[in-house]
Design an enzyme around this catalytic site. Sequence first.
Site, short mmCIF file in Angstrom:
data_model
loop_
_atom_site.label_atom_id
_atom_site.label_comp_id
_atom_site.label_asym_id
_atom_site.label_seq_id
_atom_site.Cartn_x
_atom_site.Cartn_y
_atom_site.Cartn_z
N HIS A 110 -5.42 91.20 -47.48
CA HIS A 110 -5.02 89.90 -48.03
C HIS A 110 -3.90 90.10 -49.05
CE1 HIS A 110 -9.11 89.10 -46.61
NE2 HIS A 110 -8.73 87.85 -46.48
N ASP A 120 10.09 112.77 -51.40
CA ASP A 120 11.46 112.39 -51.05
C ASP A 120 12.48 112.90 -52.06
OD1 ASP A 120 13.56 110.89 -49.62
OD2 ASP A 120 13.56 109.66 -51.43
N MET A 124 -7.37 99.06 -51.60
CA MET A 124 -6.20 99.39 -50.79
C MET A 124 -4.93 99.40 -51.62
SD MET A 124 -7.48 100.23 -48.00
CE MET A 124 -5.90 100.61 -47.27
N LEU A 170 -4.48 93.93 -42.07
CA LEU A 170 -5.57 92.99 -42.35
C LEU A 170 -5.87 92.84 -43.84
CD1 LEU A 170 -7.93 93.91 -39.38
CD2 LEU A 170 -6.25 92.06 -39.53
#
Length: 165
Positions: free
Chosen positions: A80, A131, A116, A78
């Site tokens: 943008h 990693d 975010m 959700l």
Amino acid sequence: MSNDGKLTHIGEDGAANMVDVGAKADTKRTAVAEGYVRMAPETLKLIRDGDAKKGDVIGVARLAGIMGAKRTSDLIPLCHPLMLSKVSVDISEAPDLPGLRVEATATLSGKTGVEMEALTAVSVACLTVYDMAKAVDKAMEITGIRLLSKTGGKSGTWRRGGDDT
């Protein structure tokens, strides 16, 4: 949550929806997030000395974090898609862990925040460190991913442990 205590992405019927930001004013918005990768002292030395088998762990993790911020809307349903004006990822030693501290800053001028994007940059950078060094230290821990501050928009400025204005 919105200022009235309701979740902004949940409609009256309980369905998840993307928030309509069309009527919001453009403002300069910045968010800063952090996270940590705890590791064995020998792993930190390997990374610091540039001796990791996969190469420059910090340099690659920095680029991966920037790329992650740019792809946030592809990863978080959700969110943008945003035209970021700046993303920076700083990675420094945290000898007391031992390990690395990752801090990301995301900036734009727009209708919605960049929290975010900053959090995604930190998460992806931490995952990249893991990693690239997991061959020598599978016990590494990614921890403490959190928002430190945000500015701009209707809700103004927020700082972790500080005053909201």
